[in-house]
Design a protein around this motif. Structure first.
Motif, PDB file in Angstrom:
ATOM      1  N   ARG A   1      41.088  27.205 -38.320  1.00 27.17           N
ATOM      2  CA  ARG A   1      42.377  27.438 -37.698  1.00 27.17           C
ATOM      3  C   ARG A   1      42.403  28.870 -37.211  1.00 27.17           C
ATOM      4  NH1 ARG A   1      46.705  29.736 -38.695  1.00 27.17           N
ATOM      5  NH2 ARG A   1      46.258  30.167 -40.876  1.00 27.17           N
TER       6      ARG A   1
ATOM      7  N   LEU B   1      44.182  24.399 -34.424  1.00 28.43           N
ATOM      8  CA  LEU B   1      43.361  23.829 -35.489  1.00 28.43           C
ATOM      9  C   LEU B   1      42.240  23.004 -34.877  1.00 28.43           C
ATOM     10  CD1 LEU B   1      43.078  23.260 -38.610  1.00 28.43           C
ATOM     11  CD2 LEU B   1      44.209  21.097 -38.101  1.00 28.43           C
TER      12      LEU B   1
ATOM     13  N   SER C   1      37.115  22.740 -41.284  1.00 26.15           N
ATOM     14  CA  SER C   1      38.066  23.041 -40.221  1.00 26.15           C
ATOM     15  C   SER C   1      38.178  24.541 -39.996  1.00 26.15           C
ATOM     16  CB  SER C   1      39.443  22.468 -40.575  1.00 26.15           C
ATOM     17  OG  SER C   1      39.943  23.128 -41.709  1.00 26.15           O
TER      18      SER C   1
ATOM     19  N   ASP D   1      39.373  20.602 -36.327  1.00 25.05           N
ATOM     20  CA  ASP D   1      38.874  19.953 -37.538  1.00 25.05           C
ATOM     21  C   ASP D   1      37.677  19.104 -37.124  1.00 25.05           C
ATOM     22  OD1 ASP D   1      40.203  18.980 -40.448  1.00 25.05           O
ATOM     23  OD2 ASP D   1      38.722  17.649 -39.531  1.00 25.05           O
TER      24      ASP D   1
END
Ligand code: ADP
Ligand code: MG
Length: 246
Positions: free
Chosen positions: A59, A64, A57, A66
């Motif tokens: 951020r 975010l 992932s 993922d």
């Protein structure tokens, strides 16, 4: 500001990024070093949503992305990532049929629906910032490589990104034009922009970076403050790389 967790990326059978973990604080200047083919560009491209990771992932700020996301959630996350990150490439990539000013206003007007007069005002201030106020009506073909790259930086800044990603921004330039681009990058760093810079300019890395990350074969081999990394690289791979750069 940036949090990368367990990021992996394959191209067919070739694994290019292997379980990358990385955090970058606001206002930090990270220089990413490593031999050709080590995955530096792929990592930057994942950070701004140009490549999709196979696992892990990313951020950036509150966004975010993922690798398990699908559909519109994923699309929205990628779009948001692109808005937060400005990217500058080795090969300036300006629109050849647009003037410097038009290159800078295009994205704010078309992507952000910024009113044109406001975009022009913003573009003029950014072109002054990179020292090109008097070149605003020139086409890229009439500008030097260093000037074109400074327009490309102004163009990326026009989207008001929170992070700037530079992928070998001076590698296509003659040595005498490299300095003017590095100077603009130094100014941005001093103003508190968060930056990840892939470069072979060791002097820039030593003087401007808060942290150096050394990658090879898709792995972060070592990282540290530039004064430590350059004086005492921990791995043989990094020592060999630095000998070749010297
Ligand atoms: P660097 O920027 O450190 O030189 P890259 O991230 O460009 O490394 O490339 C890492 C590896 O991934 C290289 O072996 C490269 O050939 C391969 N690669 C990069 N992009 C692609 C792609 N679109 N398709 C297939 N292989 C790729
Ligand atoms: Mg590269």
């Amino acid at each position: 500001m940036i949090e990368v967790a367990n990021l992996s990326k394959r191209f067919d059978t070739l694994t290019v990024l292997k379980d990358i973990n990385l955090s970058v604080r606001a206002k930090e200047i990270v220089v990413l070093l490593g031999p050709s083919g080590s995955g530096k560009s792929t990592l930057l491209r994942c950070l701004n949503g140009l490549e999709e990771a196979d696992a892990g992932s990313i951020r950036v700020g509150s966004v975010l992305l993922d690798s398990s996301m699908t559909g519109s959630a994923k699309k929205n996350a990628i779009r948001a990532l692109r808005g937060l990150t400005g990217m500058v490439f080795q090969s300036f990539n300006l629109f050849p049929h647009l003037t410097a000013l038009e290159n800078v206003i295009t994205a704010p007007v078309t992507v952000k629906n910024m009113p044109k007069p406001q975009a022009i005002e913003l573009a003029e201030s950014l072109l002054s910032k990179v020292g090109l106020a008097e070149k605003k009506h020139e086409y890229p073909s009439r500008l030097s490589g260093g000037q074109q790259q400074r327009v490309a930086i102004a163009r990326a800044l026009a989207m008001q990104p929170q992070i700037m990603l530079f992928d070998e921004p001076t590698s296509a330039l003659d040595p005498e034009l490299t300095g003017e681009v590095l100077l603009v990058m130094r100014q941005l760093a001093e103003e508190g922009m968060t930056m990840i810079v892939v470069t072979h300019e060791m002097k820039f890395a030593q003087e401007v970076a808060n942290r150096v990350i050394f990658m090879s074969e898709g792995i972060i081999q070592e990282e540290g403050a530039p004064e430590h990394f350059f004086a005492q690289p921990q791995t043989e791979r990094a020592r060999k790389f630095l000998r070749q750069m010297a």
